[in-house]
Motif scaffolding. Structure first.
Motif, PDB file in Angstrom:
ATOM      1  N   LEU A 242       0.836  -1.200   0.000  1.00  0.00           N
ATOM      2  CA  LEU A 242       0.000   0.000   0.000  1.00  0.00           C
ATOM      3  C   LEU A 242       0.872   1.252   0.000  1.00  0.00           C
ATOM      4  O   LEU A 242       1.890   1.311   0.688  1.00  0.00           O
ATOM      5  N   SER A 243       0.461   2.241  -0.769  1.00  0.00           N
ATOM      6  CA  SER A 243       1.144   3.534  -0.755  1.00  0.00           C
ATOM      7  C   SER A 243       0.091   4.632  -0.839  1.00  0.00           C
ATOM      8  O   SER A 243      -1.015   4.414  -1.352  1.00  0.00           O
ATOM      9  N   PHE A 244       0.448   5.811  -0.341  1.00  0.00           N
ATOM     10  CA  PHE A 244      -0.520   6.894  -0.207  1.00  0.00           C
ATOM     11  C   PHE A 244       0.072   8.195  -0.737  1.00  0.00           C
ATOM     12  O   PHE A 244       1.277   8.432  -0.617  1.00  0.00           O
ATOM     13  N   PRO A 245      -0.779   9.065  -1.304  1.00  0.00           N
ATOM     14  CA  PRO A 245      -0.275  10.296  -1.919  1.00  0.00           C
ATOM     15  C   PRO A 245      -0.143  11.463  -0.945  1.00  0.00           C
ATOM     16  O   PRO A 245       0.293  12.544  -1.339  1.00  0.00           O
ATOM     17  N   SER A 246      -0.526  11.261   0.326  1.00  0.00           N
ATOM     18  CA  SER A 246      -0.505  12.355   1.297  1.00  0.00           C
ATOM     19  C   SER A 246      -0.579  11.768   2.697  1.00  0.00           C
ATOM     20  O   SER A 246      -0.857  10.577   2.876  1.00  0.00           O
ATOM     21  N   ALA A 247      -0.322  12.614   3.695  1.00  0.00           N
ATOM     22  CA  ALA A 247      -0.423  12.138   5.077  1.00  0.00           C
ATOM     23  C   ALA A 247      -1.866  11.768   5.407  1.00  0.00           C
ATOM     24  O   ALA A 247      -2.143  10.726   5.998  1.00  0.00           O
ATOM     25  N   LEU A 248      -2.803  12.622   5.009  1.00  0.00           N
ATOM     26  CA  LEU A 248      -4.233  12.383   5.189  1.00  0.00           C
ATOM     27  C   LEU A 248      -4.894  12.469   3.823  1.00  0.00           C
ATOM     28  O   LEU A 248      -4.787  13.497   3.144  1.00  0.00           O
ATOM     29  N   THR A 249      -5.550  11.389   3.402  1.00  0.00           N
ATOM     30  CA  THR A 249      -6.204  11.365   2.096  1.00  0.00           C
ATOM     31  C   THR A 249      -7.701  11.202   2.295  1.00  0.00           C
ATOM     32  O   THR A 249      -8.156  10.261   2.953  1.00  0.00           O
ATOM     33  N   LEU A 250      -8.473  12.138   1.722  1.00  0.00           N
ATOM     34  CA  LEU A 250      -9.932  12.116   1.787  1.00  0.00           C
ATOM     35  C   LEU A 250     -10.448  11.946   0.368  1.00  0.00           C
ATOM     36  O   LEU A 250     -10.230  12.812  -0.484  1.00  0.00           O
ATOM     37  N   SER A 289       8.499  14.421   0.258  1.00  0.00           N
ATOM     38  CA  SER A 289       7.569  15.343   0.898  1.00  0.00           C
ATOM     39  C   SER A 289       6.281  15.390   0.086  1.00  0.00           C
ATOM     40  O   SER A 289       6.283  15.730  -1.101  1.00  0.00           O
ATOM     41  N   LEU A 290       5.186  15.020   0.723  1.00  0.00           N
ATOM     42  CA  LEU A 290       3.877  14.947   0.083  1.00  0.00           C
ATOM     43  C   LEU A 290       2.946  15.990   0.694  1.00  0.00           C
ATOM     44  O   LEU A 290       3.249  16.566   1.748  1.00  0.00           O
ATOM     45  N   PRO A 291       1.811  16.240   0.076  1.00  0.00           N
ATOM     46  CA  PRO A 291       0.851  17.167   0.688  1.00  0.00           C
ATOM     47  C   PRO A 291       0.401  16.672   2.059  1.00  0.00           C
ATOM     48  O   PRO A 291       0.315  15.469   2.304  1.00  0.00           O
ATOM     49  N   ALA A 292       0.109  17.606   2.948  1.00  0.00           N
ATOM     50  CA  ALA A 292      -0.445  17.216   4.246  1.00  0.00           C
ATOM     51  C   ALA A 292      -1.803  16.560   4.054  1.00  0.00           C
ATOM     52  O   ALA A 292      -2.116  15.548   4.689  1.00  0.00           O
ATOM     53  N   ILE A 293      -2.626  17.136   3.163  1.00  0.00           N
ATOM     54  CA  ILE A 293      -3.956  16.595   2.880  1.00  0.00           C
ATOM     55  C   ILE A 293      -4.122  16.458   1.373  1.00  0.00           C
ATOM     56  O   ILE A 293      -3.833  17.393   0.614  1.00  0.00           O
ATOM     57  N   GLY A 294      -4.573  15.293   0.947  1.00  0.00           N
ATOM     58  CA  GLY A 294      -4.899  15.070  -0.455  1.00  0.00           C
ATOM     59  C   GLY A 294      -6.380  14.773  -0.596  1.00  0.00           C
ATOM     60  O   GLY A 294      -6.948  14.032   0.213  1.00  0.00           O
ATOM     61  N   VAL A 295      -7.033  15.371  -1.597  1.00  0.00           N
ATOM     62  CA  VAL A 295      -8.461  15.137  -1.823  1.00  0.00           C
ATOM     63  C   VAL A 295      -8.688  14.793  -3.289  1.00  0.00           C
ATOM     64  O   VAL A 295      -7.886  15.145  -4.159  1.00  0.00           O
ATOM     65  N   GLY A 438       2.268   7.716   9.866  1.00  0.00           N
ATOM     66  CA  GLY A 438       2.070   6.751   8.788  1.00  0.00           C
ATOM     67  C   GLY A 438       1.207   7.393   7.732  1.00  0.00           C
ATOM     68  O   GLY A 438       1.637   8.308   7.033  1.00  0.00           O
ATOM     69  N   ALA A 439      -0.054   6.955   7.622  1.00  0.00           N
ATOM     70  CA  ALA A 439      -0.993   7.548   6.673  1.00  0.00           C
ATOM     71  C   ALA A 439      -2.413   7.196   7.090  1.00  0.00           C
ATOM     72  O   ALA A 439      -2.665   6.126   7.658  1.00  0.00           O
ATOM     73  N   GLY A 470      -1.739  15.095  15.961  1.00  0.00           N
ATOM     74  CA  GLY A 470      -1.559  15.457  14.561  1.00  0.00           C
ATOM     75  C   GLY A 470      -1.292  14.253  13.676  1.00  0.00           C
ATOM     76  O   GLY A 470      -1.137  13.114  14.131  1.00  0.00           O
ATOM     77  N   VAL A 471      -1.239  14.517  12.360  1.00  0.00           N
ATOM     78  CA  VAL A 471      -1.055  13.471  11.355  1.00  0.00           C
ATOM     79  C   VAL A 471       0.259  13.730  10.630  1.00  0.00           C
ATOM     80  O   VAL A 471       0.465  14.821  10.069  1.00  0.00           O
ATOM     81  N   TYR A 472       1.141  12.727  10.610  1.00  0.00           N
ATOM     82  CA  TYR A 472       2.472  12.877  10.020  1.00  0.00           C
ATOM     83  C   TYR A 472       2.767  11.696   9.099  1.00  0.00           C
ATOM     84  O   TYR A 472       2.663  10.535   9.516  1.00  0.00           O
ATOM     85  N   TYR A 473       3.138  12.008   7.872  1.00  0.00           N
ATOM     86  CA  TYR A 473       3.477  10.952   6.918  1.00  0.00           C
ATOM     87  C   TYR A 473       4.758  10.258   7.359  1.00  0.00           C
ATOM     88  O   TYR A 473       5.747  10.908   7.724  1.00  0.00           O
ATOM     89  N   ASN A 474       4.746   8.912   7.320  1.00  0.00           N
ATOM     90  CA  ASN A 474       5.934   8.156   7.701  1.00  0.00           C
ATOM     91  C   ASN A 474       5.983   6.867   6.884  1.00  0.00           C
ATOM     92  O   ASN A 474       5.201   5.944   7.110  1.00  0.00           O
ATOM     93  N   SER A 475       6.890   6.820   5.913  1.00  0.00           N
ATOM     94  CA  SER A 475       6.967   5.663   5.015  1.00  0.00           C
ATOM     95  C   SER A 475       7.385   4.402   5.754  1.00  0.00           C
ATOM     96  O   SER A 475       6.953   3.293   5.404  1.00  0.00           O
TER      97      SER A 475
END
Length: 496
Positions: A242-250, A289-295, A438-439, A470-475
């Motif tokens: 699994l991979s994600f484009p942002s720390a928080l994805t809505l 470095s990815l966006p904090a929030i992706g929509v 994480g994500a 808070g929400v922090y991206y961590n691979s």
């Protein structure tokens, strides 16, 4: 006169029949002997083939036992028998693990290696192993039941070590057979998945988070008649990747967002920007470095992005991806598993097959319904319904098929997938100093009646109260949280 000639002719021909008979008898004897010799040779060849095949299959059985017991979901998992037999971090060069499988009357443990020495190890790693770095575990192929011992495949031992270029005789990067650096298998490597020699951070390997260590598994089988085989696998863990484009994805049709007004709440898409416990053998890469929030914007336009930005009281607390604050992007790309209700539903079903705990669909689950977990033992949890997580820190992969609520000193290290029905919400009441590393991914895949939608539905995200959380991206934690589905075989060879 004529009578004398006839008599002389008959006399001269006498004995010819005997000679012919002797010749025919000799010919038949030669053919018979040839058939006997050929039959004996074929029998010997068949016997040798049977012995060779039996030894090969016994060695392969040893390889498969080791490969199976590497999985934490296996009832005979190594670390269930001996704690940390396989480390949570990488298996270091010089660390050697043996499965021993003595026959009746043979010594156990290290003594078995005295009877059947591992002569190949020094060829692969340059010197014999240091005894203090070697551990032994008994095979599960021998079973004691009803006062009797039942012996399984006749392999003697199986060795597990890190794989190197020299040990598997494969030049991965064109630089010769390196003997000092463990190999990793990177499923995301371009142009194609492959073994890699990871870069070093000081003296330690620093592989990309998507890479998994390659183990070399070697087995020796010896039959009672002396036939023997040494066979070898190279294996690596396979996960959901699994991979994600942002720390928080809505991801949804319409997104309602209400951010916190707390002065200590942050969301950051830079890899490793939070303060979680370290993942053994993995170092986040701040260059990612990815966006904090992706929509997503399934209806076109920028409505969801605008809705999120309008709901952020402290824009400078949302950073990452090289974007101006607040860091919100609607140009993200989702992997195929995260794109549709159908693909997300399939993902949830697949995760459920390997879950540590699946809560029954009984409304709302609580922290007390979750399994014990920690840094070294992340869990895979599927909550069928809503989850109310209060003053709890979790580790691993969490799937919630309803709504997610937390309050107090709550956090999670790994991946949270909130994929519910109706309008799926992620709600926090704040008040703590923990964080989510994480994500997080939030989407609606079913209607309020539980029917699968044709496209993703509405999503709500609301955080109120003071505190961090808070929400922090961590691979590293994204990859650490994902359960190993199997250990895929990358190569196989017979050594001798």
């Amino acid at each position: 006169m004529k009578s004398n000639l006839i008599n002389r002719r008959k006399h001269s021909e006498s004995g010819v029949a005997l000679l012919i008979a002797i010749f025919v008898l000799m010919l038949v004897s030669v053919i018979a002997i040839s058939l006997i010799v050929a039959s004996g040779g074929e029998s010997a060849l068949a016997g040798n083939y049977r012995s060779s095949t039996s030894a090969y299959l016994a060695g392969a059985a040893g390889l498969e036992e080791a490969r199976g017991r590497l999985l934490s979901s296996n009832s005979d998992y190594f670390n269930t028998t001996i704690a940390n037999f396989i480390p949570a971090g990488p298996l270091l060069l010089g660390q050697v693990r043996y499965i021993v499988n003595p026959a009746a009357g043979e010594p156990a443990g290290a003594a078995l290696l005295g009877t059947y020495p591992d002569t190949e190890y020094a060829n692969e790693f340059g010197a014999p192993p240091i005894p203090a770095n070697v551990q032994y575990i008994p095979s599960v192929s021998t079973v004691n039941s009803g006062g009797k011992t039942y012996y399984g495949p006749l392999f003697k031992w199986v060795r597990i070590t890190p794989a190197t270029e020299n040990s598997i005789q494969t030049d991965v990067n064109g630089g010769g057979f390196d003997i000092t650096t463990p190999l990793y298998y990177d499923g995301a490597h371009l142009p194609q998945p492959s073994l890699i020699v990871p870069p070093l951070l000081g003296l330690a390997p620093n592989p990309p988070p998507t890479a998994k260590q390659a183990y070399e598994i070697t087995a020796l089988a010896i039959l009672p008649n002396g036939a023997q085989k040494t066979v070898q696998y190279v294996v690596s863990a396979k996960t959901f990747n699994l991979s994600f484009p942002s720390a928080l994805t809505l991801s949804g049709k319409n997104i309602a967002f209400s951010g916190p007004n707390s002065n200590v709440y942050f969301a950051n898409g830079t890899d490793g920007s939070g303060n979680p416990p370290a993942v053994p053998g993995c170092v986040p890469n701040p260059a990612t470095s990815l966006p904090a929030i992706g929509v997503t914007e399934p209806q076109g336009g920028t409505g969801n992005k605008a809705s999120v930005i309008a709901g952020i009281p402290r824009p400078d607390h949302f950073s990452g991806g090289g974007l101006a604050t607040p860091s919100v992007s609607d140009t993200i790309t989702l992997t195929s598993a995260l794109q549709t209700p159908q693909s997300l539903n399939t993902l949830v079903q697949d995760i459920s097959k390997v879950a540590t705990v699946i809560t029954p669909p009984s409304g709302t689950a609580y922290a007390s319904d979750l399994p014990a977990m920690d840094v070294n033992n992340p869990a895979t949890v599927v909550v069928n319904g809503n989850l109310d997580l209060s003053s709890t820190v979790g580790y691993g992969l969490l799937v919630v098929t309803g709504n997610f609520l937390y309050n107090g000193n709550t956090g999670w290290k790994g991946v949270i997938l909130v994929v519910g029905d109706g309008t799926t919400t992620f709600t926090g009441l704040g008040g703590g100093n923990q964080e989510f590393d994480g994500a997080i991914f939030v989407a609606s895949i079913k209607d309020s009646a539980g029917n699968l939608l044709s496209q993703l539905g509405n999503v709500g995200f609301s955080i109120s109260g003071g505190g961090g959380n808070g929400v922090y991206y961590n691979s590293c934690w994204i990859n650490r949280s994902q359960p190993t589905l199997t250990y895929q075989v990358l190569s196989f060879r017979e050594l001798f």
